[in-house]
Enzyme design. Structure first.
Site, PDB file in Angstrom:
ATOM      1  N   ASN A  65       0.841  -1.335   0.034  1.00 24.18           N
ATOM      2  CA  ASN A  65       0.038  -0.072   0.229  1.00 24.18           C
ATOM      3  C   ASN A  65       0.746   1.239   0.113  1.00 24.18           C
ATOM      4  O   ASN A  65       0.652   2.163  -0.693  1.00 24.18           O
ATOM      5  CB  ASN A  65      -0.931  -0.192   1.253  1.00 24.18           C
ATOM      6  CG  ASN A  65      -0.412  -0.200   2.456  1.00 24.18           C
ATOM      7  OD1 ASN A  65       0.669  -0.640   2.750  1.00 24.18           O
ATOM      8  ND2 ASN A  65      -1.087   0.380   3.513  1.00 24.18           N
ATOM      9  N   GLU A 111       3.413  -3.394  12.330  1.00 26.29           N
ATOM     10  CA  GLU A 111       2.465  -2.381  11.985  1.00 26.29           C
ATOM     11  C   GLU A 111       1.393  -3.174  11.057  1.00 26.29           C
ATOM     12  O   GLU A 111       1.617  -3.501  10.037  1.00 26.29           O
ATOM     13  CB  GLU A 111       3.161  -1.242  10.942  1.00 26.29           C
ATOM     14  CG  GLU A 111       4.169  -0.448  11.820  1.00 26.29           C
ATOM     15  CD  GLU A 111       3.593   0.507  12.852  1.00 26.29           C
ATOM     16  OE1 GLU A 111       2.354   0.486  13.026  1.00 26.29           O
ATOM     17  OE2 GLU A 111       4.478   1.158  13.570  1.00 26.29           O
ATOM     18  N   CYS A 158      -3.510   1.962   6.304  1.00 27.52           N
ATOM     19  CA  CYS A 158      -3.921   1.232   7.515  1.00 27.52           C
ATOM     20  C   CYS A 158      -4.542   2.472   8.335  1.00 27.52           C
ATOM     21  O   CYS A 158      -5.255   2.257   9.634  1.00 27.52           O
ATOM     22  CB  CYS A 158      -2.762   0.697   8.108  1.00 27.52           C
ATOM     23  SG  CYS A 158      -1.210   1.661   7.959  1.00 27.52           S
ATOM     24  N   GLU A 182       7.359   3.343  15.312  1.00 22.55           N
ATOM     25  CA  GLU A 182       8.180   3.458  14.241  1.00 22.55           C
ATOM     26  C   GLU A 182       8.233   5.046  14.531  1.00 22.55           C
ATOM     27  O   GLU A 182       7.530   5.738  15.174  1.00 22.55           O
ATOM     28  CB  GLU A 182       7.696   3.117  13.082  1.00 22.55           C
ATOM     29  CG  GLU A 182       7.606   1.583  12.954  1.00 22.55           C
ATOM     30  CD  GLU A 182       7.401   1.127  11.498  1.00 22.55           C
ATOM     31  OE1 GLU A 182       6.399   1.269  11.052  1.00 22.55           O
ATOM     32  OE2 GLU A 182       8.522   0.548  10.924  1.00 22.55           O
TER      33      GLU A 182
HETATM   34  P1  NAP Z   1       0.158  -9.452   3.711  1.00 18.32           P
HETATM   35  O1  NAP Z   1      -0.027 -10.863   3.266  1.00 18.32           O
HETATM   36  O2  NAP Z   1       0.111  -9.244   5.224  1.00 18.32           O
HETATM   37  O3  NAP Z   1       1.509  -8.962   2.869  1.00 18.32           O
HETATM   38  C1  NAP Z   1       2.363  -7.838   3.608  1.00 18.32           C
HETATM   39  C2  NAP Z   1       3.893  -8.400   3.318  1.00 18.32           C
HETATM   40  O4  NAP Z   1       4.175  -9.594   3.922  1.00 18.32           O
HETATM   41  C3  NAP Z   1       3.962  -8.627   1.916  1.00 18.32           C
HETATM   42  O5  NAP Z   1       5.387  -8.245   1.761  1.00 18.32           O
HETATM   43  C4  NAP Z   1       3.985 -10.240   1.939  1.00 18.32           C
HETATM   44  O6  NAP Z   1       4.755 -10.704   0.584  1.00 18.32           O
HETATM   45  C5  NAP Z   1       4.530 -10.552   3.165  1.00 18.32           C
HETATM   46  N1  NAP Z   1       4.313 -11.739   3.718  1.00 18.32           N
HETATM   47  C6  NAP Z   1       3.231 -12.438   3.221  1.00 18.32           C
HETATM   48  N2  NAP Z   1       3.085 -13.841   3.833  1.00 18.32           N
HETATM   49  C7  NAP Z   1       4.192 -13.849   4.572  1.00 18.32           C
HETATM   50  C8  NAP Z   1       4.577 -14.923   5.443  1.00 18.32           C
HETATM   51  N3  NAP Z   1       4.223 -16.022   5.647  1.00 18.32           N
HETATM   52  N4  NAP Z   1       5.966 -14.584   6.016  1.00 18.32           N
HETATM   53  C9  NAP Z   1       6.767 -13.509   5.666  1.00 18.32           C
HETATM   54  N5  NAP Z   1       6.250 -12.379   5.114  1.00 18.32           N
HETATM   55  C10 NAP Z   1       5.047 -12.504   4.471  1.00 18.32           C
HETATM   56  O7  NAP Z   1      -0.870  -8.266   3.168  1.00 18.32           O
HETATM   57  P2  NAP Z   1      -1.675  -8.535   1.902  1.00 18.32           P
HETATM   58  O8  NAP Z   1      -2.156  -9.961   1.477  1.00 18.32           O
HETATM   59  O9  NAP Z   1      -0.735  -7.754   0.812  1.00 18.32           O
HETATM   60  O10 NAP Z   1      -2.839  -7.671   2.169  1.00 18.32           O
HETATM   61  C11 NAP Z   1      -4.061  -8.271   2.664  1.00 18.32           C
HETATM   62  C12 NAP Z   1      -4.548  -7.462   3.485  1.00 18.32           C
HETATM   63  O11 NAP Z   1      -3.945  -7.070   4.659  1.00 18.32           O
HETATM   64  C13 NAP Z   1      -5.086  -6.074   2.947  1.00 18.32           C
HETATM   65  O12 NAP Z   1      -6.137  -5.991   2.291  1.00 18.32           O
HETATM   66  C14 NAP Z   1      -5.240  -5.230   4.325  1.00 18.32           C
HETATM   67  O13 NAP Z   1      -6.483  -5.498   5.060  1.00 18.32           O
HETATM   68  C15 NAP Z   1      -3.980  -5.673   4.913  1.00 18.32           C
HETATM   69  N6  NAP Z   1      -3.111  -4.755   4.846  1.00 18.32           N
HETATM   70  C16 NAP Z   1      -2.645  -3.861   6.037  1.00 18.32           C
HETATM   71  C17 NAP Z   1      -1.495  -3.123   5.651  1.00 18.32           C
HETATM   72  C18 NAP Z   1      -1.074  -2.096   6.666  1.00 18.32           C
HETATM   73  O14 NAP Z   1      -0.633  -1.185   6.389  1.00 18.32           O
HETATM   74  N7  NAP Z   1      -1.467  -2.231   7.996  1.00 18.32           N
HETATM   75  C19 NAP Z   1      -0.671  -3.411   4.450  1.00 18.32           C
HETATM   76  C20 NAP Z   1      -1.341  -4.058   3.654  1.00 18.32           C
HETATM   77  C21 NAP Z   1      -2.260  -5.118   3.827  1.00 18.32           C
HETATM   78  P3  NAP Z   1       3.867 -10.836  -0.423  1.00 18.32           P
HETATM   79  O15 NAP Z   1       3.413  -9.644  -1.011  1.00 18.32           O
HETATM   80  O16 NAP Z   1       4.874 -11.488  -1.559  1.00 18.32           O
HETATM   81  O17 NAP Z   1       2.664 -11.947  -0.204  1.00 18.32           O
END
Ligand code: NAP
Ligand code: MG
Length: 453
Positions: free
Chosen positions: A132, A230, A264, A432
């Site tokens: 994001n 975060e 977020c 942070e």
């Molecule tokens: P996510 O799966 O939590 O991904 C965030 C980061 O973690 C990405 O770099 C992802 O890599 C990595 N990741 C995923 N699985 C992992 C694991 N098992 N071990 C270590 N790293 C891992 O988030 P998303 O699937 O992109 O988004 C899903 C939902 O999360 C969104 O719809 C939103 O609700 C929430 N979200 C919140 C924030 C925030 O700023 N708080 C940011 C993003 C998303 P890959 O991209 O390669 O999978």
């Protein structure tokens, strides 16, 4: 390199670039390289490390337009936002460039000697970034980590690798030694997970979903690895009848629809005092209908597309409560969605409770100050929020009562690189930015030196 990912421009669904995804062996090699570089980086004189960080900041500033355009193409961010994001990386580097010369320890009175503390770097820090805000969230991790004398391995999200890869190149251009700041593109389940399991990675900085964050925290427990999280949010925008309703309503779309709601800190629950509801909704409707959702490279754009088809589908699945009104969005190719205002029937609605991470906001009324606080706190999240009132006593009471890490009064702004940022409850762990962030990138070492020998 075992696989390839095709980066798609979310505004038009065109292919942008193919990137190689690292496998386990490549990840291990990068971690080893960072561990080796740590041996010399930690010994660099404070003033020299400071100079290198300032040089890095300057190179980022020199490339702000290029970085911003890359983000518009990769992530669909508006050009205005993307320029701010590139500048934020430079600002955070400049801010923490003052740290190496100010990593003070203490001298503590003891008998028969001297007692002093040192803030020592941890080693290799793994930074895992979501899609994001690819640039700022990366910088909030790597800048203080490097300033404290750690080396960094950074994994961007699969959807959004391009600016991170460019920042890695710019670091070298600025003179940051090889191996100190490493960007590695790959899947979370492979590269991200290896950061958690590899014993030479001493700390994880993770931003993303609460679900993945919990798994990372559990994984870190195995090695008692330091972790900063975060995570998600479901922040409240609390609007009292005694506030400047016109101003609160005019600002409310930006507070939730900025970055297409993929933020977020999005104020995705609007709580309005009952007596002001009609006045607020009428001004809010005017503001939402004016909110410009358009091709993100246009200087006038206030919102672009969502990041992916998957995210668009996930967000649209929440549209099962009564819709008050919507804004507009382009049609045709791209992951576009009009800003949408829901009026949930009660506080049990899924859309009222879950982080939607899209351009959807829910509005509900409250009766009085106590009811506003109760409703604002009725969530497992606690990242940000806003309070609108012209009564300063009430503003302070409510700000103290809302369980959230970042609140603003008569404003929706929650992020400044020189003030702390982070969440209560399931929105995260640790803080942070700001003056104290260095503490989570260092160990305190206590040394007693006897003087009676
Ligand atoms: P996510 O799966 O939590 O991904 C965030 C980061 O973690 C990405 O770099 C992802 O890599 C990595 N990741 C995923 N699985 C992992 C694991 N098992 N071990 C270590 N790293 C891992 O988030 P998303 O699937 O992109 O988004 C899903 C939902 O999360 C969104 O719809 C939103 O609700 C929430 N979200 C919140 C924030 C925030 O700023 N708080 C940011 C993003 C998303 P890959 O991209 O390669 O999978
Ligand atoms: Mg995921």
């Amino acid at each position: 390199m075992s696989a390839v990912y095709e980066v798609i421009n979310p505004a038009n669904e065109q292919s942008v670039k193919k990137v190689d995804l690292a496998d386990l062996a490549a990840t291990d090699a990068v971690i080893e390289k960072a561990a080796k570089a740590f041996e010399s980086w930690k010994k660099i004189a404070p003033s020299d490390r400071a100079k290198l960080l300032r040089a890095f900041a300057q190179v980022v500033s020199d490339h702000r337009e290029e970085l911003a355009k890359l983000e518009v193409t990769n992530s669909g961010h508006t050009i205005g936002n993307a320029l701010w994001e590139a500048d934020n990386v430079a600002n955070v580097l400049n801010y923490y460039s003052a740290a190496p010369e100010r990593l003070f320890g203490r001298q503590i009175p003891v008998a028969n000697g001297i007692d002093i503390t040192f803030k020592e770097p941890l080693g290799v820090v793994g930074v895992i970034v979501p899609w994001n805000f690819p640039m700022p969230i990366a910088g909030w991790g790597f800048a203080p980590a490097l300033a404290a004398g750690n080396t960094v391995v950074l994994k961007p999200a699969e959807y959004t690798p391009l600016t991170a890869v460019r920042l890695g190149e710019l670091a070298l251009k600025a003179g940051i030694p090889e191996g100190v700041f490493n960007v590695i593109v790959g899947k979370g389940s492979i590269v991200g997970n290896r950061f958690v399991t590899h014993p030479k990675v001493r700390k994880i900085v993770f931003t993303g979903s609460t679900e993945v964050g919990k798994g990372i925290m559990a994984g870190c427990a195995d090695q008692v690895k330091r972790v900063t999280l975060e995570l998600g949010g479901k922040s409240a925008n609390v609007i009292f009848a005694d506030s400047d309703i016109e101003k609160a309503a005019a600002a409310a779309p930006g507070a939730v629809f900025d970055n297409a709601g993929q933020d977020c800190c999005a104020r995705s629950r609007i709580l309005v005092e009952k007596s002001a509801f009609d006045k607020f909704m009428s001004a809010f409707e005017t503001a939402v209908k004016k909110f410009r959702v358009e091709e993100p490279s246009l200087a006038t754009a206030e919102m672009g597309p969502l990041i992916s088809k998957k995210q668009l589908d996930a967000v649209q699945a929440y549209l099962n409560e009564p819709v008050a009104f919507t804004g507009s969005a382009p049609t045709g190719a791209g992951y576009w969605m009009a800003p949408t205002v829901l009026l949930p029937k009660d506080t049990k609605a899924k859309s009222w409770n879950e982080e939607i991470f899209g351009p959807v906001v829910s509005v509900m009324t409250f009766d009085d100050e106590a009811d506003a606080i109760k409703k604002a706190n009725d969530t497992e999240f606690g990242l940000s929020g806003s309070i609108w009132t012209n009564n300063s006593g009430k503003a302070i009471r409510v700000a103290r009562a809302v369980e959230s890490g970042n609140l603003s009064v008569n404003s929706n702004s929650s992020v400044r690189y020189w003030t702390p940022f982070g969440g209560y409850k399931q929105s995260g762990l640790g803080r942070e930015l700001g003056p104290d962030a260095l503490d989570s990138f260092t160990e305190v070492k206590n040394v007693f030196i006897a003087t009676d020998n």
